[in-house]
Design an enzyme around this catalytic site. Sequence first.
Site, mmCIF file in Angstrom:
data_model
loop_
_atom_site.group_PDB
_atom_site.id
_atom_site.type_symbol
_atom_site.label_atom_id
_atom_site.label_comp_id
_atom_site.label_asym_id
_atom_site.label_seq_id
_atom_site.Cartn_x
_atom_site.Cartn_y
_atom_site.Cartn_z
ATOM 1 N N THR A 28 -26.661 -2.022 10.471
ATOM 2 C CA THR A 28 -26.189 -3.391 10.226
ATOM 3 C C THR A 28 -26.680 -3.921 8.875
ATOM 4 O OG1 THR A 28 -28.055 -4.196 11.480
ATOM 5 C CG2 THR A 28 -25.975 -4.110 12.638
ATOM 6 N N ARG A 62 -21.102 10.426 8.710
ATOM 7 C CA ARG A 62 -20.200 10.011 7.625
ATOM 8 C C ARG A 62 -18.889 9.429 8.150
ATOM 9 N NH1 ARG A 62 -18.812 13.441 2.135
ATOM 10 N NH2 ARG A 62 -17.989 11.654 1.001
ATOM 11 N N LYS A 121 -41.079 -2.482 7.613
ATOM 12 C CA LYS A 121 -42.414 -3.083 7.797
ATOM 13 C C LYS A 121 -43.441 -2.084 8.308
ATOM 14 C CE LYS A 121 -39.636 -4.084 11.422
ATOM 15 N NZ LYS A 121 -38.510 -4.857 11.850
ATOM 16 N N GLU A 145 -39.422 -7.534 0.405
ATOM 17 C CA GLU A 145 -39.232 -8.882 0.966
ATOM 18 C C GLU A 145 -38.634 -8.829 2.370
ATOM 19 O OE1 GLU A 145 -39.856 -12.187 -0.601
ATOM 20 O OE2 GLU A 145 -39.769 -12.390 1.569
ATOM 21 N N VAL A 148 -40.600 -8.503 6.055
ATOM 22 C CA VAL A 148 -41.243 -9.584 6.811
ATOM 23 C C VAL A 148 -40.279 -10.763 6.906
ATOM 24 C CG1 VAL A 148 -43.204 -11.176 6.938
ATOM 25 C CG2 VAL A 148 -43.531 -8.878 6.010
ATOM 26 N N GLY A 150 -37.126 -11.183 7.709
ATOM 27 C CA GLY A 150 -35.719 -11.091 7.310
ATOM 28 C C GLY A 150 -35.383 -11.892 6.071
ATOM 29 N N LYS A 221 -46.090 -6.966 10.350
ATOM 30 C CA LYS A 221 -45.736 -8.002 9.374
ATOM 31 C C LYS A 221 -46.969 -8.794 8.962
ATOM 32 C CE LYS A 221 -41.076 -8.256 11.354
ATOM 33 N NZ LYS A 221 -40.273 -8.866 12.425
ATOM 34 N N GLY A 327 -31.132 -9.712 11.459
ATOM 35 C CA GLY A 327 -29.676 -9.857 11.340
ATOM 36 C C GLY A 327 -29.196 -9.331 10.004
HETATM 37 N N1 HSE Z 1 -37.268 -6.649 15.964
HETATM 38 C C1 HSE Z 1 -37.529 -7.545 14.876
HETATM 39 C C2 HSE Z 1 -37.563 -8.950 15.454
HETATM 40 C C3 HSE Z 1 -36.453 -7.414 13.831
HETATM 41 O O1 HSE Z 1 -37.210 -9.130 16.625
HETATM 42 O O2 HSE Z 1 -37.951 -9.859 14.767
HETATM 43 C C4 HSE Z 1 -36.847 -7.913 12.483
HETATM 44 O O3 HSE Z 1 -37.980 -7.302 11.981
#
Ligand code: HSE
Length: 459
Positions: A28, A62, A121, A145, A148, A150, A221, A327
């Site tokens: 994603t 692929r 992370k 960046e 930690v 997103g 993190k 996300g």
């Molecule tokens: N699994 C992580 C969360 C995803 O739920 O925050 C982002 O690092």
Amino acid sequence: MAQSSTSAELAQAGVAQPLRIALAGLGTVGVGVIRLLEANGALIARRAGRPIVVSAVSARDRSRDRGVDLSAYGWEADMTALAARADVDVVVELVGGADGPALKLARDALGGGKALVTANKAMIAHHGLELATLAEASGAPLRFEAAVAGGVPVIKGLREGVAANAVDRVYGILNGTCNFILSTMEDTGRDFADVLAEAQARGYAEADPAFDIEGTDTAHKLSILSALAFGTRIDFASVETSGISRILAADIAQADALGYVIRLIGMAELDMGPDVGGAGRRGLFQRVQAHLVPFDHPLAHVDGATNAMVVEGNFSGRLLFQGAGAGDGPTASAVVADIIDIARGIEAGFEADMPFSVPVASLEAMAPAASGHRHSRAYIRFIVADRPGVLAEITAAMRDAGVSIESLIQKGRADNEGEVLVAMVTHEAPEAAVSKALGLLDGSPSLVAPPLVMHLLGN
Ligand code: HSE
């Protein structure tokens, strides 16, 4: 594709040499990066001073339809080959995992003088100093960046925004899965396992959800933020870590009655406690633990998969960083921001690039600070046999350890006739005293399950 051809046109017009990237991982986030570059290519080229173009990609399969056109990009079945390609300036690692191919790719890229951008992370928590050392030696930038919180620019906030401050403390909600579970349990009264299944279905959880719910992801993190905040060597192994899997709907209800919500908090601060080794010696306190957060604290209003971090600088005061912690869009936003940084910095040269703000060699190796002397209020929940004298046994242990009880509630459990739930909040006490009280109760046949301790977050 209109915007990416704009980038190509800019390049042809000789505006500046494009910055050529390779993407390892087309999940994603990887697809999010391609979409973002397509959608915002022209404005990114202006801000970066050069177009950013994708030269090559690598993923497991692929043929999978990812909803983006990959035909213009080179393909590597073995992602570690991306680091050796002559048409790549920046390797973007979006595969994950602390070791294995992701680490090999990172080492090869930085060792060979190519920039590395990563959202990984676990890899930075375990190997960040080694990779930063490689980066410093080769002059190739390393940016993380997206590792930690997103899309929340907390690493840039620490590296740049509060660069002039001594940071006293950094703490917050760093795992969207746990926050989604806790706030949904709070809103609906549903059970933990039921809400975890929903979080997984929504795609928040790590491949191994234990990383989320047992606090490991938050600890990864937090250990990265600590290094940036305090100029200390990353020390993931010393983060005192617990998760949320033992929290009951009844705990959430008790906390609510007392004026609190429950949130999984990662917290780090420099500690001058006596256990650290005498006056003036500092230790690094790092803990991941569910806390009771008062209704009027900003973190109490952070719901769903949102992340939020508080950074306390000695001149900036309290800063709050908040936003989507996972996300495709938010994480891609952080990844591309790092790529733009690199595009801008190439002009200036990266010889003095320091991924952790100061040279790795000057990061302080700080002893972990034990928690015993810390004074806190604690919520302690017991599940006990429903028979005479049990409450007296618990309160006697508190008395004998010198812990004063502020409030206490006992509730029968509808689902289990013979057991009751006893929840108490202590007055402020040294954490060692609470541990001593629980030690006195250890092995007591009155206790049906180990007690659950959650500290109260102060303002
Ligand atoms: N699994 C992580 C969360 C995803 O739920 O925050 C982002 O690092």
